[in-house]
Design an enzyme around this catalytic site. Structure first.
Site, PDB file in Angstrom:
ATOM      1  N   ARG A  82       0.868  -1.543  -0.027  1.00 34.38           N
ATOM      2  CA  ARG A  82      -0.067   0.079   0.203  1.00 34.38           C
ATOM      3  C   ARG A  82       0.668   1.421   0.240  1.00 34.38           C
ATOM      4  O   ARG A  82       1.571   1.167   0.940  1.00 34.38           O
ATOM      5  CB  ARG A  82      -1.329  -0.040   1.041  1.00 34.38           C
ATOM      6  N   HIS A 125      -3.105  11.013   0.589  1.00 29.11           N
ATOM      7  CA  HIS A 125      -2.495  10.828   1.728  1.00 29.11           C
ATOM      8  C   HIS A 125      -1.596  11.797   2.653  1.00 29.11           C
ATOM      9  O   HIS A 125      -1.059  12.314   1.883  1.00 29.11           O
ATOM     10  CB  HIS A 125      -1.536   9.475   1.955  1.00 29.11           C
ATOM     11  N   GLU A 170      -7.338   8.245   5.788  1.00 30.98           N
ATOM     12  CA  GLU A 170      -7.765   9.186   7.113  1.00 30.98           C
ATOM     13  C   GLU A 170      -8.344  10.731   7.245  1.00 30.98           C
ATOM     14  O   GLU A 170      -7.529  11.536   7.757  1.00 30.98           O
ATOM     15  CB  GLU A 170      -5.992   9.345   8.115  1.00 30.98           C
ATOM     16  N   ASN A 296      -7.580   2.281   9.848  1.00 31.14           N
ATOM     17  CA  ASN A 296      -6.236   2.488  10.898  1.00 31.14           C
ATOM     18  C   ASN A 296      -6.054   2.263  11.724  1.00 31.14           C
ATOM     19  O   ASN A 296      -7.127   3.033  12.656  1.00 31.14           O
ATOM     20  CB  ASN A 296      -5.604   3.180  10.316  1.00 31.14           C
ATOM     21  N   TYR A 298      -3.978   1.740  15.841  1.00 31.69           N
ATOM     22  CA  TYR A 298      -3.057   2.006  16.342  1.00 31.69           C
ATOM     23  C   TYR A 298      -3.333   1.700  17.899  1.00 31.69           C
ATOM     24  O   TYR A 298      -2.292   1.474  18.467  1.00 31.69           O
ATOM     25  CB  TYR A 298      -2.120   3.525  16.167  1.00 31.69           C
ATOM     26  N   GLU A 353      -3.459  -0.184   8.400  1.00 29.74           N
ATOM     27  CA  GLU A 353      -2.632   1.008   8.609  1.00 29.74           C
ATOM     28  C   GLU A 353      -1.755   0.296  10.836  1.00 29.74           C
ATOM     29  O   GLU A 353      -3.694   0.102  11.106  1.00 29.74           O
ATOM     30  CB  GLU A 353      -1.852   2.063   8.715  1.00 29.74           C
TER      31      GLU A 353
HETATM   32  C1  GCO Z   1      -1.430   8.258  10.110  1.00 29.25           C
HETATM   33  C2  GCO Z   1      -0.965   7.804   8.770  1.00 29.25           C
HETATM   34  C3  GCO Z   1       0.573   7.123   8.914  1.00 29.25           C
HETATM   35  C4  GCO Z   1       1.212   7.649   9.726  1.00 29.25           C
HETATM   36  C5  GCO Z   1       0.778   6.454  10.619  1.00 29.25           C
HETATM   37  C6  GCO Z   1       2.083   7.079  12.371  1.00 29.25           C
HETATM   38  O1  GCO Z   1      -2.307   7.406  10.249  1.00 29.25           O
HETATM   39  O2  GCO Z   1      -1.261   8.955  10.912  1.00 29.25           O
HETATM   40  O3  GCO Z   1      -1.590   7.300   7.887  1.00 29.25           O
HETATM   41  O4  GCO Z   1       1.135   8.462   7.893  1.00 29.25           O
HETATM   42  O5  GCO Z   1       2.837   7.664   9.820  1.00 29.25           O
HETATM   43  O6  GCO Z   1       0.259   6.739  11.015  1.00 29.25           O
HETATM   44  O7  GCO Z   1       1.563   7.706  13.156  1.00 29.25           O
END
Ligand code: GCO
Length: 445
Positions: A82, A125, A170, A296, A298, A353
Site C-alpha cells: 500500500r 495521503h 484518514e 487504521n 494504533y 495500518e
Molecule cells: C496516520 C498515517 C500515517 C502515520 C502513521 C503513524 O495514520 O497518521 O496514515 O501516515 O505515519 O499513522 O502515525
C-alpha cells in the site's frame, strides 16, 4: 519475543487473506525537485512546526531508490503493498498531468506487478498541492472537484495496473489536525474549520469513488478511516456519556456518513446553522457503496466527563506506551471491529495500518526491536479474535515498510520494520521485519 506465530488453521492463514506493508508518498519519496510544492513542504518551513525542524525534501529518497525498496519488499514475501500517489508529482497547477511523475508511478506499478505484489493505491495521503491550498484548500468546496479531475486523469493512465484504490487516507487527520487544531499542514486553527474541511473531504471521496466506479470498475475501491476506540474512565454515567460523545465526534464523524449517509447529531450541531456546507445530493454521493473499508488502528483513548467540551482524554494510561506515547492496547482492535460490525452493515474490511514507533538502534548491524514484534503479534491475535466472532476482515498491512518522516514528529519516531539510516540511506531489516517475513513465508509452504 523474536517471532510472530499464527495458530494453525487461523483465518489469517487462509490463502485469500492479504498481508502487506504500507507507506505514503510525502513520508518516503523525497525527490522534491521532481514535483510541485505541497502543503507539507510549506508547513515544514514554519518555525517550530516539525519537532526536529526537518522536511520531506529527501526523506527515504525512495524516488531514486524505489527498485531497491521493492526488492526488499519482495524479500519479505508480502502479497500486497500500500502506497500513495503524490498529487503534486503527477499534476500541475493547470490540471495537466506531469509526465515525469506519472512515469515514476507507472514504473513502480509495473515492477510490483512483475514481482507479483498487489498494488494498493491511496490517491490522497495528505500532500495537497500548495496552489490549491492558496485557494482555500479543503475549506474550499471546489477542491473536491479538483480531486475528482485528478482521479479521472490518473486512473485513465494507470489503466489495469492497480489492484485496489482508496480515495483518502484518514480524512479525520486532514480535517481536524490540519484545519482545526493546526498541528498538521496547512496548520490552520479554527473551531468550525474541521467539520467544514471534513465535509469537503468526504464530498471529494464521493466524487472520487464515482470516477473509480466508472474508470476502474474491476479494482477494489474504498476509503481508509482511522479509528481510536473510546473507553469511559469509570462506570459513572457522566464518563460513559463522555466516551460515547468522543466516539461520535471523533470516529463516527466519518464512519456514519460513509456507511449511512448521515452525520452524528453531535457533529451536525457544529456546522454553522445559517450556512451549512451540506448541499442537496452530497450525502448520497458520500454514502455510495465501497468495495471495502480500510481501518487504521494504533491505540485507544480513555475519556472522562469535561464540563466545557463534554469529554476529555485522560493522560494516565494503564498499559505500556509506544515511543509516540500511545498506549499499547490490542484488545481495542477486537473491540472496535466488533463495535463497527454490530452498528453498521459493513463491506469487507482491511486493516490498512497498524504498527508502533519504538526507540530503535542499530547494534552490530541488527535492530533488536522485540517490542515491535510483540506489538504485531498481539494485534494479529486481536484481529483473529474479531474475525472468529464474525467480522469480515480480508487483509492486514504493517505500518510501515520503512522508517520515515512522521509528520509533525519529523524523523524522530521510527515506525518501520526496516530501519533507515538518514545519513547514508542504508536500509536494515529489523527483527520485526524478519519475524514478519518468516511468518509470511511459513504461511506460503
Ligand atoms: C496516520 C498515517 C500515517 C502515520 C502513521 C503513524 O495514520 O497518521 O496514515 O501516515 O505515519 O499513522 O502515525
Amino acid at each position: 519475543m523474536t517471532d510472530i506465530q499464527i495458530p494453525a488453521h487461523s483465518p489469517l492463514l487462509h490463502p485469500d487473506f492479504c498481508f502487506g506493508t504500507a507507506t505514503a508518498s510525502f513520508q518516503i519519496e523525497g525527490g522534491v525537485a521532481h514535483r510541485e510544492e505541497c502543503i507539507w513542504d510549506r508547513f515544514c518551513q514554519r518555525e517550530g512546526a516539525i519537532a526536529d525542524g526537518s522536511n520531506g525534501d529527501l526523506a527515504c529518497d525512495h524516488f531514486h531508490r524505489w527498485r531497491e525498496d521493492l526488492a526488499l519488499l519482495q524479500s519479505l514475501g508480502v502479497d500486497a503493498y500500500r502506497f500513495s500517489i503524490s498529487w503534486p508529482r503527477v499534476m500541475d497547477a493547470a490540471g495537466n498531468l506531469r509526465q515525469e511523475g506519472v512515469d515514476f508511478y507507472l514504473n513502480l506499478l509495473d515492477e510490483l506487478n512483475t514481482l507479483g505484489i498487489k498494488p494498493f493505491v491511496t490517491l490522497y495521503h495528505w500532500d495537497l498541492p500548495q496552489h490549491l491550498e492558496d485557494k482555500g484548500g479543503w475549506l474550499n468546496r471546489d477542491t473536491a472537484y479538483r480531486f475528482q479531475d485528478y482521479v479521472h486523469k490518473i486512473t485513465q493512465v494507470f489503466g489495469k495496473r492497480v489492484y485496489s484504490y482508496v480515495t483518502f487516507n484518514e480524512p479525520f487527520c486532514s480535517a481536524y489536525l490540519g484545519y482545526e487544531i493546526g498541528i498538521h499542514a496547512p496548520g490552520i486553527v479554527g473551531s468550525e474549520n474541521g467539520k467544514l474541511a471534513g465535509h469537503h473531504l468526504l464530498l471529494a471521496h464521493g466524487l472520487g469513488l464515482q470516477v473509480l466506479k466508472q474508470n476502474s470498475p474491476d479494482t477494489l475501491n474504498g476509503i481508509v478511516l482511522n479509528i481510536t476506540p473510546a473507553y469511559p474512565a469509570s462506570d459513572a454515567e457522566q464518563d460513559v456519556k463522555a466516551a460515547m460523545l468522543a466516539d461520535e465526534s471523533l470516529n463516527q464523524w466519518f464512519f456514519q456518513p460513509v456507511l449511512q449517509g448521515k452525520y452524528p447529531e453531535s457533529v451536525l450541531a457544529q456546522f454553522p446553522a445559517d450556512q451549512s456546507p451540506i448541499k442537496d445530493g452530497d450525502l448520497a454521493l458520500i454514502a455510495q457503496q465501497n468495495d471495502f473499508i480500510g481501518i487504521n488502528y494504533y491505540s485507544r483513548e480513555i475519556y472522562q466527563h469535561d464540563p466545557v467540551s463534554g469529554f476529555a482524554a485522560i493522560s494516565d494510561k494503564p498499559n505500556p506506551l509506544t515511543d509516540m506515547g500511545w498506549e499499547i492496547y490490542p484488545q481495542g482492535l477486537t473491540d472496535v471491529l466488533l463495535q463497527l460490525h454490530h452498528r453498521y452493515s459493513l463491506p469487507p474490511l482491511m486493516i490498512t495500518e497498524n504498527g508502533a514507533a519504538m526507540v530503535d538502534e542499530v547494534q552490530q548491524g541488527e535492530v533488536n526491536d522485540v517490542e515491535r514484534v510483540r506489538y504485531i503479534q498481539q494485534h494479529l491475535l486481536a484481529l483473529e479474535a474479531a474475525i472468529k466472532q464474525g467480522v469480515d476482515v480480508q487483509g492486514y498491512f504493517a505500518w510501515s515498510l520503512l522508517d520515515n518522516f512522521e509528520w509533525a514528529e519529523g524523523y524522530k519516531k521510527r515506525f518501520g520494520i526496516v530501519h533507515v539510516n538518514y545519513e547514508t540511506q542504508q536500509r536494515t531489516l529489523k527483527l520485526s521485519g524478519k519475524a514478519y517475513r518468516d511468518m509470511l513465508m511459513s504461511r506460503k509452504c
